[in-house]
Design an enzyme around this catalytic site. Structure first.
Site, PDB file in Angstrom:
ATOM      1  N   LYS A  15       1.721  -4.250   6.531  1.00  0.00           N
ATOM      2  CA  LYS A  15       2.147  -4.291   5.121  1.00  0.00           C
ATOM      3  C   LYS A  15       3.660  -4.125   5.022  1.00  0.00           C
ATOM      4  O   LYS A  15       4.326  -4.817   4.261  1.00  0.00           O
ATOM      5  CB  LYS A  15       1.422  -3.204   4.312  1.00  0.00           C
ATOM      6  CG  LYS A  15      -0.065  -3.457   4.142  1.00  0.00           C
ATOM      7  CD  LYS A  15      -0.312  -4.591   3.163  1.00  0.00           C
ATOM      8  CE  LYS A  15      -1.732  -5.071   3.166  1.00  0.00           C
ATOM      9  NZ  LYS A  15      -1.940  -6.275   2.348  1.00  0.00           N
ATOM     10  N   SER A  18       0.813  -1.211   0.000  1.00  0.00           N
ATOM     11  CA  SER A  18       0.000   0.000   0.000  1.00  0.00           C
ATOM     12  C   SER A  18       0.847   1.262   0.000  1.00  0.00           C
ATOM     13  O   SER A  18       1.902   1.328   0.646  1.00  0.00           O
ATOM     14  CB  SER A  18      -0.875  -0.034   1.259  1.00  0.00           C
ATOM     15  OG  SER A  18      -1.439   1.218   1.486  1.00  0.00           O
ATOM     16  N   TYR A  77      -2.392  -1.386  10.566  1.00  0.00           N
ATOM     17  CA  TYR A  77      -2.634  -1.972   9.242  1.00  0.00           C
ATOM     18  C   TYR A  77      -1.438  -1.737   8.326  1.00  0.00           C
ATOM     19  O   TYR A  77      -0.894  -2.662   7.709  1.00  0.00           O
ATOM     20  CB  TYR A  77      -3.910  -1.388   8.616  1.00  0.00           C
ATOM     21  CG  TYR A  77      -3.996  -1.618   7.118  1.00  0.00           C
ATOM     22  CD1 TYR A  77      -4.297  -2.883   6.621  1.00  0.00           C
ATOM     23  CD2 TYR A  77      -3.733  -0.585   6.205  1.00  0.00           C
ATOM     24  CE1 TYR A  77      -4.339  -3.106   5.241  1.00  0.00           C
ATOM     25  CE2 TYR A  77      -3.777  -0.802   4.845  1.00  0.00           C
ATOM     26  CZ  TYR A  77      -4.080  -2.054   4.360  1.00  0.00           C
ATOM     27  OH  TYR A  77      -4.112  -2.277   3.007  1.00  0.00           O
TER      28      TYR A  77
END
Ligand SMILES: NC(=O)c1ccc[n+]([C@@H]2O[C@H](COP(=O)([O-])OP(=O)(O)OC[C@H]3O[C@@H](n4cnc5c(N)ncnc54)[C@H](O)[C@@H]3O)[C@@H](O)[C@H]2O)c1
Length: 334
Positions: A145, A117, A141
Site C-alpha cells: 500500500k 490503509s 501487505y
C-alpha cells in the site's frame, strides 16, 4: 457521473458501488472474482478480468468513453498470507496497479482514487494520526500500500494522472439493505471472533495484548461503518477536481475514519450492549506484528471532502450482526 470500480465485487467495492448508485452515479465494475463473490456484482455493468489486462481496460473505456474517475480497490488483502507469499502480493498489488495506472493515463482517464490503509502509520504517543505523520508499514501487505501511494504520487507529478489516496481505518458492518458484507468463510477479524464466542462456536474471545500503553491496556482502533466509508468515496469522486485544486497538489492523502479510538475492551462492551450476549473472555500476549493501533485525525476529510461519519459504533455493530444472520441466504454458506 460514471465511475470505474476495480474490486467492485469485493466487500467495500460492492457497497461503494451501491452508494454511488444511491447518489445518482453509475458504477462500472472491473473484478477478476479472485475473492469477491459474483453475487455482490448484482445487475451492475460488469467486466470480469484483471486490472493489469490493458486490452480489457481499453475495451472498458471504448464502451464507456464517459468514465469520469476510477476507484482502485482491487487487491489481495490478507496480512498473514502476505507474510507467507510476498511475491503474490507485490505482483498483484504493486506490479498490476502500476500497469493499471499507466494504462488509465494512456487512455486519458486521469482521476484515480486509491484504497490505502491506516496500517501504514507508525504508532504515535496519543494514537491519533495525521496524514503527514511517519509511516511504518509492518507487513508485506501494508508495504504494498505504501509503495502504491508513492507510485501514484510520482506518476501524478510526472503525467496527467491525479490521485486521491484514501487511508481507510477499520471498516465494519454492511450496507443499509444487507446486500453485501464480510464474505470470508472463517472471518478472522475481531467482530467475527466476537460473534463466534458469543454463539459458543469458540470457547472464548481472546484479547491479544493487555499491556499496551492505552487507557485499558488493550489495542486501539477506529471502527468506521462501511456505509460511511462508501459515502466518503462518493464525496471524493464528486469533489475530485476541487480537492486537487484546493491543495495545489497532484496527489492528496486523506484519512477516512471516525476520529475516535475504541479499545478492544470497549469494543467488547459495545458488542455485548448491542447483541445482548455475554462474551466469555480470555487474555494472551500480543501476536507477532500486532500493532497497538491508531485512530484518525479527521480534519482533512472534513475540510476537503465536506464529509463526516454519520453512523455510530453501535449501529455498525448492529449492522454486522444483521449481516451475519442474513449472509447465508445471499452467499449460500454460513
Ligand atoms: N477491509 C479492510 O479492512 C480494509 C482496510 C483498509 C484498506 N482496505 C483496502 O480496500 C480495498 C478493498 O478491500 P475489501 O475489504 O473490499 O477486499 P475484498 O478482498 O473484498 O475486495 C477486493 C476485490 O478485488 C478483486 N481483485 C483482487 N485482485 C484483482 C485483480 N488483479 N484484478 C481484478 N480484481 C481483483 C477481488 O476479487 C475482490 O473482489 C483493498 O484495496 C484493501 O486493501 C481494506
Amino acid at each position: 457521473m460514471k465511475v470505474l470500480v476495480t474490486g467492485g465485487a469485493g466487500y467495500i467495492g460492492s457497497i461503494t458501488a451501491k452508494a454511488l448508485e444511491e447518489a445518482g452515479h453509475t458504477p462500472v465494475i472491473l473484478d477478476s472474482l479472485l475473492t469477491g463473490p459474483q453475487v455482490f456484482v448484482r445487475d451492475r455493468i460488469f467486466y470480469e478480468g484483471d486490472i493489469a489486462d490493458r486490452d480489457l481496460l481499453a475495451q472498458v473505456v471504448a464502451d464507456h468513453p464517459d468514465l469520469d474517475a476510477t476507484i482502485h480497490m482491487a487487491a489481495r488483502i490478507v496480512v498473514p498470507e502476505s507474510v507467507e507469499q510476498p511475491y503474490l502480493y507485490y505482483k498483484d498489488n504493486v506490479a498490476k496497479s502500476l500497469e493499471l495506472f499507466d494504462q488509465l493515463d494512456k487512455l486519458g482517464k486521469p482521476r484515480v482514487l486509491f484504497s490505502s490503509s491506516a496500517s501504514l502509520y507508525a504508532t504515535t504517543p496519543d494514537f491519533e494520526v495525521r496524514e503527514g505523520d511517519p509511516l511504518e508499514p509492518n507487513s508485506p501487505y501494508a508495504r504494498t500500500k505504501r509503495m502504491m501511494e508513492e507510485v501514484l504520487q510520482d506518476m501524478a507529478a510526472a503525467t496527467d494522472l491525479r490521485g486521491i489516496v484514501l487511508r481507510y481505518f477499520n471498516p465494519i458492518g454492511s450496507d443499509p439493505d444487507l446486500e453485501s458484507g464480510i464474505y470470508a468463510k472463517e472471518p478472522s477479524h475481531v467482530l467475527g471472533q466476537l460473534v463466534m464466542a458469543a454463539r459458543g462456536q469458540k470457547d472464548s474471545f481472546t484479547i491479544t495484548g493487555t499491556d499496551h500503553p492505552t487507557r485499558d491496556g488493550t489495542g486501539i482502533r477506529d471502527y468506521i461503518h462501511v456505509w460511511d466509508l462508501a459515502r466518503a468515496h462518493v464525496r471524493a469522486v464528486e469533489k475530485f477536481d476541487e480537492v486537487i485544486d484546493a491543495t495545489g497538489e497532484s496527489s492528496v492523502v486523506i484519512n477516512i475514519g471516525t476520529g475516535s479510538g475504541v479499545t478492544v475492551r470497549e469494543l467488547v462492551a459495545a458488542f455485548e450492549r448491542v447483541s445482548g450476549a455475554t462474551v466469555p473472555l480470555s487474555e494472551a500476549p500480543p501476536r507477532p506484528g500486532d500493532a497497538v493501533g491508531a485512530f484518525a485525525n479527521v480534519d482533512r476529510s472534513h475540510a476537503l471532502l465536506d464529509w463526516q461519519t454519520e453512523l455510530s459504533l453501535d449501529e455498525a455493530i448492529a449492522s454486522a450482526l444483521a449481516w451475519g444472520e442474513k449472509r447465508q441466504e445471499i452467499l449460500g454458506y454460513e
